[in-house]
Design an enzyme around this catalytic site. Structure first.
Site, PDB file in Angstrom:
ATOM      1  N   HIS A   1       0.839  -1.201   0.000  1.00 21.77           N
ATOM      2  CA  HIS A   1       0.000   0.000   0.000  1.00 21.77           C
ATOM      3  C   HIS A   1       0.874   1.252   0.000  1.00 21.77           C
ATOM      4  O   HIS A   1       1.708   1.425   0.879  1.00 21.77           O
ATOM      5  CB  HIS A   1      -0.914   0.024   1.227  1.00 21.77           C
ATOM      6  CG  HIS A   1      -2.076  -0.911   1.122  1.00 21.77           C
ATOM      7  ND1 HIS A   1      -3.196  -0.811   1.902  1.00 21.77           N
ATOM      8  CD2 HIS A   1      -2.292  -1.957   0.295  1.00 21.77           C
ATOM      9  CE1 HIS A   1      -4.055  -1.761   1.567  1.00 21.77           C
ATOM     10  NE2 HIS A   1      -3.527  -2.477   0.599  1.00 21.77           N
TER      11      HIS A   1
ATOM     12  N   LYS B   1       1.312   0.131  15.245  1.00 23.78           N
ATOM     13  CA  LYS B   1       2.743   0.138  15.592  1.00 23.78           C
ATOM     14  C   LYS B   1       3.175  -1.024  16.488  1.00 23.78           C
ATOM     15  O   LYS B   1       4.372  -1.252  16.664  1.00 23.78           O
ATOM     16  CB  LYS B   1       3.107   1.466  16.285  1.00 23.78           C
ATOM     17  CG  LYS B   1       3.080   2.648  15.353  1.00 23.78           C
ATOM     18  CD  LYS B   1       4.183   2.549  14.319  1.00 23.78           C
ATOM     19  CE  LYS B   1       3.967   3.454  13.139  1.00 23.78           C
ATOM     20  NZ  LYS B   1       4.295   2.861  11.856  1.00 23.78           N
TER      21      LYS B   1
ATOM     22  N   TYR C   1       3.963   6.885   9.949  1.00 23.61           N
ATOM     23  CA  TYR C   1       3.141   5.728   9.583  1.00 23.61           C
ATOM     24  C   TYR C   1       3.980   4.653   8.893  1.00 23.61           C
ATOM     25  O   TYR C   1       3.837   3.461   9.185  1.00 23.61           O
ATOM     26  CB  TYR C   1       1.977   6.171   8.682  1.00 23.61           C
ATOM     27  CG  TYR C   1       0.918   5.104   8.531  1.00 23.61           C
ATOM     28  CD1 TYR C   1      -0.147   5.022   9.437  1.00 23.61           C
ATOM     29  CD2 TYR C   1       0.984   4.162   7.512  1.00 23.61           C
ATOM     30  CE1 TYR C   1      -1.113   4.028   9.314  1.00 23.61           C
ATOM     31  CE2 TYR C   1       0.026   3.164   7.388  1.00 23.61           C
ATOM     32  CZ  TYR C   1      -1.025   3.112   8.296  1.00 23.61           C
ATOM     33  OH  TYR C   1      -1.975   2.118   8.179  1.00 23.61           O
TER      34      TYR C   1
HETATM   35  C1  PHB Z   1      -5.840  -4.311  11.082  1.00 21.81           C
HETATM   36  O1  PHB Z   1      -6.235  -5.112  11.948  1.00 21.81           O
HETATM   37  O2  PHB Z   1      -5.841  -4.613   9.882  1.00 21.81           O
HETATM   38  C2  PHB Z   1      -5.356  -2.965  11.466  1.00 21.81           C
HETATM   39  C3  PHB Z   1      -5.408  -2.561  12.797  1.00 21.81           C
HETATM   40  C4  PHB Z   1      -4.957  -1.302  13.140  1.00 21.81           C
HETATM   41  C5  PHB Z   1      -4.458  -0.456  12.154  1.00 21.81           C
HETATM   42  C6  PHB Z   1      -4.387  -0.870  10.853  1.00 21.81           C
HETATM   43  C7  PHB Z   1      -4.834  -2.128  10.508  1.00 21.81           C
HETATM   44  O3  PHB Z   1      -4.024   0.795  12.479  1.00 21.81           O
END
Ligand code: PHB
Ligand code: APR
Length: 400
Positions: free
Chosen positions: A72, A301, A393
């Site tokens: 992504h 994270k 990020y």
């Molecule tokens: C996910 O479970 O796919 C997920 C959880 C928290 C995030 C991003 C993705 O910040």
């Protein structure tokens, strides 16, 4: 039994550390209190930073992530009935993230360990750490059932405490040797996993007056969605239909319309917390991952921080064992806690900031609400603000 490094916990931290050490010829025994199926039943965030992926490659377990993970280059911020794209790739000079479930990372690490014929003790009971303030640490545990289980003792040079937030490792450190810092948020996340195509190609993080929502995914046919809920809410309060209706309300009309719903295959509520324990080393015990710190999932994270701890710990241990002088080098091990904590606190800051930006605070008051609106407005109109979000990020660099 004797080994070089005893690793407590077969989550991603413990298994990744074991894989990296194995590549360097260092012997490990992993001791896990649950069964493999139970370890693999946990569903956690699924966004890997490039640095985490590089480590999986270095450990020799990155093939399936490269084949099946979704690269992504951006995500969407949902706000006031529309989605605004944060172009991670452009804002960071070409960096991306990979969407690949943490459960799959754990599965790949487990499979590699089994294929290499290495010892993992599952279903270990009463795991206890001893003498880690001296040169001959030990771990004791029992296997078998509670009444006639066999007792075992593992002697080692070092113990890696990779047993998560509720594990035995941090709990065995004397309270006066630890400082802890904690913030509990006044809400939780209700998550649903469903075999439906994701609503969009990229993730959507939505700030809505009814509360935060996140649209994520595991593959082109499996979606993961979350909505902010009350801290004391119960899964039983949410039928699938109620969940989908609430999610739709928190998305833009276009996204709501594109949402494909279906039966949930998992539904759970997670609390949100920031937590750090300092230091991360006590004599010959090193804490890594959730055993030492927790971040709220906004920004994903948790696993990536566990990976940076494991990077620093594995390099310190490899440097130590590669030194054949009588007095082996301990520079990397001595620097471990400070190096980890510098990166940990930056990720704690980012996760707290992103959580504060995106959620509805039940008792936040009008002033906080206005500041939140101004901050989102700033983020959506300033390249400098968006760059700061993007840089965090995709993951801050590891120290060399
Ligand atoms: C996910 O479970 O796919 C997920 C959880 C928290 C995030 C991003 C993705 O910040
Ligand atoms: N003895 C042995 N094993 C234990 C003990 C114990 N006393 N207590 C817990 N464990 C095991 C757990 O069963 C689990 O399998 O330790 C493992 C810890 O794994 P995680 O909780 O997944 O923690 P970690 O490996 O540090 O992973 C980092 O990233 O996305 C985040 O929080 C998320 O799990 C995630 C983390």
């Amino acid at each position: 039994m004797k080994t070089q490094v005893a690793i407590i916990g077969a989550g991603p931290s413990g298994l990744l550390l074991a894989a990296l050490l194995h590549r360097a010829g260092i012997a490990t025994v992993v001791i896990e209190q649950r069964s493999p199926d139970r370890v693999l039943s946990r569903i956690r965030a699924g966004v890997l930073e490039q640095g985490t992926l590089d480590l999986l490659d270095r450990a020799g377990v990155g093939q399936r992530a490269h084949a099946q993970g979704l690269v992504h280059g951006g995500f969407a911020l949902g706000y006031r009935n529309s989605e605004h794209r944060i172009d991670l790739h452009a804002l960071t000079g070409g960096k991306n993230v990979m969407v690949y479930g943490q459960t799959e990372v754990t599965r790949d690490l487990m499979a590699a360990r089994t294929a290499a014929g290495l010892t993992t003790i599952y279903n270990a009971q009463d795991v206890a750490l001893h003498d880690f303030d001296g040169a001959t640490p030990r771990v004791t545990y029992r296997t078998g059932n509670a009444s006639d289980g066999a007792s075992h003792e593992l002697h080692c040079d070092f113990i890696a405490g990779c047993d998560g937030f509720h594990g035995a490792s941090r709990a065995s450190v004397p309270a006066n040797a630890l400082r802890t810092f904690e913030k509990v948020y006044p809400f939780g996340w209700l998550g649903v996993l469903a075999d439906t195509p994701p609503v969009a190609h990229e993730l959507i993080y939505a700030n809505h007056e009814r509360g935060f929502a996140l649209c994520s995914m595991r593959s082109a046919t499996r979606s993961r969605y979350y909505i902010q809920c009350a801290a004391d809410d119960k899964v039983e309060n949410w039928s699938d239909a109620a969940f989908w209706d609430e999610l739709r309300l928190r998305l833009s009309p276009e996204a709501a319309q594109a949402l494909v719903t279906g039966p949930s295959i998992e539904k759970s509520i997670a609390p949100l917390r920031s937590f750090v324990a300092e230091p991360m080393r006590f004599g010959n015990l090193f804490l890594a991952g959730d055993a030492a710190h927790i971040v709220p999932p906004t920004g994903a994270k948790g696993l990536n921080l566990a990976a940076s701890d494991v990077h620093y710990l594995s390099s310190g241990l490899i440097e130590h064992y590669a030194d054949h002088r009588a007095e082996k080098s301990s520079a990397g091990l001595d620097a471990y806690s400070d190096r980890c904590l510098r990166r940990v606190w930056k990720a704690v800051r980012f996760s707290w900031w992103f959580t504060t930006l995106m959620h509805k605070f039940p008792d936040g008051g009008e002033f906080a609400q206005k500041v939140q609106e101004a901050e989102i407005g700033y983020l959506l109109s300033s390249q400098a603000a968006a760059t700061s979000l993007a840089e965090n990020y995709v993951g801050l660099p590891f120290e060399v």
